[in-house]
Design a protein around this motif. Sequence first.
Motif, PDB file in Angstrom:
ATOM      1  N   PRO A 146      57.309  40.618  37.283  1.00  0.00           N
ATOM      2  CA  PRO A 146      57.478  39.178  37.461  1.00  0.00           C
ATOM      3  C   PRO A 146      56.559  38.719  38.599  1.00  0.00           C
ATOM      4  CG  PRO A 146      59.610  40.231  37.252  1.00  0.00           C
ATOM      5  CD  PRO A 146      58.587  41.326  37.389  1.00  0.00           C
ATOM      6  N   THR A 147      55.834  37.647  38.398  1.00  0.00           N
ATOM      7  CA  THR A 147      54.860  37.190  39.383  1.00  0.00           C
ATOM      8  C   THR A 147      55.494  36.994  40.757  1.00  0.00           C
ATOM      9  OG1 THR A 147      53.539  36.205  37.623  1.00  0.00           O
ATOM     10  CG2 THR A 147      53.124  35.407  39.850  1.00  0.00           C
ATOM     11  N   GLU A 148      56.728  36.565  40.796  1.00  0.00           N
ATOM     12  CA  GLU A 148      57.400  36.364  42.088  1.00  0.00           C
ATOM     13  C   GLU A 148      57.578  37.670  42.858  1.00  0.00           C
ATOM     14  OE1 GLU A 148      62.036  36.442  40.481  1.00  0.00           O
ATOM     15  OE2 GLU A 148      61.046  34.531  40.868  1.00  0.00           O
ATOM     16  N   ASN A 149      57.564  38.815  42.150  1.00  0.00           N
ATOM     17  CA  ASN A 149      57.711  40.124  42.805  1.00  0.00           C
ATOM     18  C   ASN A 149      56.384  40.854  42.977  1.00  0.00           C
ATOM     19  OD1 ASN A 149      60.452  39.728  42.995  1.00  0.00           O
ATOM     20  ND2 ASN A 149      60.886  40.735  41.058  1.00  0.00           N
ATOM     21  N   LEU A 150      55.294  40.200  42.646  1.00  0.00           N
ATOM     22  CA  LEU A 150      53.970  40.811  42.771  1.00  0.00           C
ATOM     23  C   LEU A 150      53.681  41.313  44.190  1.00  0.00           C
ATOM     24  CD1 LEU A 150      51.328  41.567  41.356  1.00  0.00           C
ATOM     25  CD2 LEU A 150      50.513  39.241  41.827  1.00  0.00           C
ATOM     26  N   PRO A 151      54.048  40.563  45.236  1.00  0.00           N
ATOM     27  CA  PRO A 151      53.791  41.079  46.589  1.00  0.00           C
ATOM     28  C   PRO A 151      54.461  42.432  46.872  1.00  0.00           C
ATOM     29  CG  PRO A 151      54.298  38.741  46.681  1.00  0.00           C
ATOM     30  CD  PRO A 151      54.582  39.205  45.270  1.00  0.00           C
ATOM     31  N   LEU A 152      55.599  42.688  46.258  1.00  0.00           N
ATOM     32  CA  LEU A 152      56.264  43.982  46.447  1.00  0.00           C
ATOM     33  C   LEU A 152      55.434  45.113  45.845  1.00  0.00           C
ATOM     34  CD1 LEU A 152      59.921  42.923  45.530  1.00  0.00           C
ATOM     35  CD2 LEU A 152      58.958  43.252  47.830  1.00  0.00           C
ATOM     36  N   LEU A 153      54.820  44.845  44.701  1.00  0.00           N
ATOM     37  CA  LEU A 153      53.993  45.868  44.051  1.00  0.00           C
ATOM     38  C   LEU A 153      52.681  46.059  44.797  1.00  0.00           C
ATOM     39  CD1 LEU A 153      53.693  47.848  41.695  1.00  0.00           C
ATOM     40  CD2 LEU A 153      52.650  45.996  40.389  1.00  0.00           C
ATOM     41  N   THR A 154      52.042  44.968  45.194  1.00  0.00           N
ATOM     42  CA  THR A 154      50.764  45.107  45.902  1.00  0.00           C
ATOM     43  C   THR A 154      50.960  45.829  47.234  1.00  0.00           C
ATOM     44  OG1 THR A 154      50.929  42.874  46.817  1.00  0.00           O
ATOM     45  CG2 THR A 154      49.673  43.130  44.778  1.00  0.00           C
ATOM     46  N   ALA A 155      52.111  45.650  47.877  1.00  0.00           N
ATOM     47  CA  ALA A 155      52.396  46.356  49.127  1.00  0.00           C
ATOM     48  C   ALA A 155      52.489  47.864  48.906  1.00  0.00           C
ATOM     49  CB  ALA A 155      53.683  45.837  49.747  1.00  0.00           C
ATOM     50  N   LEU A 156      52.954  48.256  47.739  1.00  0.00           N
ATOM     51  CA  LEU A 156      53.069  49.676  47.399  1.00  0.00           C
ATOM     52  C   LEU A 156      51.687  50.332  47.327  1.00  0.00           C
ATOM     53  CD1 LEU A 156      55.093  51.916  46.579  1.00  0.00           C
ATOM     54  CD2 LEU A 156      54.820  51.145  44.226  1.00  0.00           C
ATOM     55  N   PHE A 157      50.688  49.555  46.927  1.00  0.00           N
ATOM     56  CA  PHE A 157      49.319  50.061  46.787  1.00  0.00           C
ATOM     57  C   PHE A 157      48.400  49.384  47.798  1.00  0.00           C
ATOM     58  CE2 PHE A 157      51.300  50.628  42.614  1.00  0.00           C
ATOM     59  CZ  PHE A 157      51.097  51.987  42.438  1.00  0.00           C
ATOM     60  N   ASP A 158      48.871  49.249  49.010  1.00  0.00           N
ATOM     61  CA  ASP A 158      48.154  48.555  50.072  1.00  0.00           C
ATOM     62  C   ASP A 158      46.729  49.085  50.232  1.00  0.00           C
ATOM     63  OD1 ASP A 158      47.845  46.750  52.198  1.00  0.00           O
ATOM     64  OD2 ASP A 158      48.399  48.280  53.665  1.00  0.00           O
ATOM     65  N   GLY A 159      45.778  48.169  50.198  1.00  0.00           N
ATOM     66  CA  GLY A 159      44.380  48.530  50.418  1.00  0.00           C
ATOM     67  C   GLY A 159      43.650  49.047  49.195  1.00  0.00           C
ATOM     68  N   GLN A 160      44.323  49.183  48.078  1.00  0.00           N
ATOM     69  CA  GLN A 160      43.682  49.680  46.870  1.00  0.00           C
ATOM     70  C   GLN A 160      43.276  48.513  45.972  1.00  0.00           C
ATOM     71  OE1 GLN A 160      45.383  53.189  45.039  1.00  0.00           O
ATOM     72  NE2 GLN A 160      46.746  53.415  46.774  1.00  0.00           N
ATOM     73  N   SER A 161      42.257  48.738  45.176  1.00  0.00           N
ATOM     74  CA  SER A 161      41.748  47.701  44.293  1.00  0.00           C
ATOM     75  C   SER A 161      42.622  47.592  43.044  1.00  0.00           C
ATOM     76  CB  SER A 161      40.303  48.032  43.900  1.00  0.00           C
ATOM     77  OG  SER A 161      39.816  47.068  43.006  1.00  0.00           O
ATOM     78  N   LEU A 162      43.225  46.422  42.865  1.00  0.00           N
ATOM     79  CA  LEU A 162      44.096  46.177  41.722  1.00  0.00           C
ATOM     80  C   LEU A 162      43.432  45.171  40.798  1.00  0.00           C
ATOM     81  CD1 LEU A 162      47.422  45.565  43.698  1.00  0.00           C
ATOM     82  CD2 LEU A 162      46.674  47.701  42.683  1.00  0.00           C
ATOM     83  N   THR A 163      43.565  45.383  39.502  1.00  0.00           N
ATOM     84  CA  THR A 163      43.141  44.399  38.518  1.00  0.00           C
ATOM     85  C   THR A 163      44.402  43.699  38.042  1.00  0.00           C
ATOM     86  OG1 THR A 163      41.324  45.818  37.817  1.00  0.00           O
ATOM     87  CG2 THR A 163      41.967  44.055  36.315  1.00  0.00           C
ATOM     88  N   MET A 164      44.409  42.361  38.172  1.00  0.00           N
ATOM     89  CA  MET A 164      45.607  41.605  37.828  1.00  0.00           C
ATOM     90  C   MET A 164      45.276  40.516  36.818  1.00  0.00           C
ATOM     91  SD  MET A 164      47.438  41.219  41.518  1.00  0.00           S
ATOM     92  CE  MET A 164      46.068  41.327  42.633  1.00  0.00           C
ATOM     93  N   ARG A 165      46.229  40.298  35.923  1.00  0.00           N
ATOM     94  CA  ARG A 165      46.094  39.207  34.952  1.00  0.00           C
ATOM     95  C   ARG A 165      47.462  38.562  34.778  1.00  0.00           C
ATOM     96  NH1 ARG A 165      44.210  40.753  29.178  1.00  0.00           N
ATOM     97  NH2 ARG A 165      46.433  40.917  28.863  1.00  0.00           N
ATOM     98  N   GLU A 166      47.495  37.275  35.067  1.00  0.00           N
ATOM     99  CA  GLU A 166      48.739  36.520  34.954  1.00  0.00           C
ATOM    100  C   GLU A 166      48.975  36.132  33.503  1.00  0.00           C
ATOM    101  OE1 GLU A 166      49.825  32.361  36.765  1.00  0.00           O
ATOM    102  OE2 GLU A 166      49.817  33.885  38.361  1.00  0.00           O
ATOM    103  N   SER A 167      50.243  36.140  33.091  1.00  0.00           N
ATOM    104  CA  SER A 167      50.589  35.728  31.730  1.00  0.00           C
ATOM    105  C   SER A 167      50.284  34.237  31.550  1.00  0.00           C
ATOM    106  CB  SER A 167      52.064  36.005  31.443  1.00  0.00           C
ATOM    107  OG  SER A 167      52.886  35.186  32.260  1.00  0.00           O
ATOM    108  N   LYS A 168      50.225  33.813  30.319  1.00  0.00           N
ATOM    109  CA  LYS A 168      49.888  32.424  30.002  1.00  0.00           C
ATOM    110  C   LYS A 168      50.808  31.444  30.729  1.00  0.00           C
ATOM    111  CE  LYS A 168      48.857  29.457  26.076  1.00  0.00           C
ATOM    112  NZ  LYS A 168      48.789  29.379  24.612  1.00  0.00           N
ATOM    113  N   GLY A 169      52.084  31.743  30.760  1.00  0.00           N
ATOM    114  CA  GLY A 169      53.047  30.877  31.429  1.00  0.00           C
ATOM    115  C   GLY A 169      53.164  31.112  32.928  1.00  0.00           C
ATOM    116  N   GLY A 170      52.524  32.174  33.430  1.00  0.00           N
ATOM    117  CA  GLY A 170      52.537  32.476  34.855  1.00  0.00           C
ATOM    118  C   GLY A 170      53.770  33.203  35.348  1.00  0.00           C
TER     119      GLY A 170
END
Length: 86
Positions: A29-53
């Motif tokens: 869920p986009t609202e929880n994205l910061p929790l996931l990005t924190a898990l991979f701090d400093g690593q290059s992530l490819t992200m794509r938001e769903s049509k509805g966001g």
Amino acid sequence: MTDNHDTFEQVLDEHHQWPCPYAFKFIVPTENLPLLTALFDGQSLTMRESKGGKYTSVTLESTMCSGKSVMETYRKAAEIPGLLAL
């Protein structure tokens, strides 16, 4: 469920020569994205938001040292509400 995790870890160890790059793919869920990005701090992530966001798909390749370290990453990610690991 532990048996499935142990089996998956064993399969990882049989099919990979560690350390090596490992591809992770998640939908969160986009609202929880910061929790996931924190898990991979400093690593290059490819992200794509769903049509509805409402959801974001995340792909990354990380150098892992063992099947156990891959499973630990999945366990930490599983604590994020609404996360789906692919």
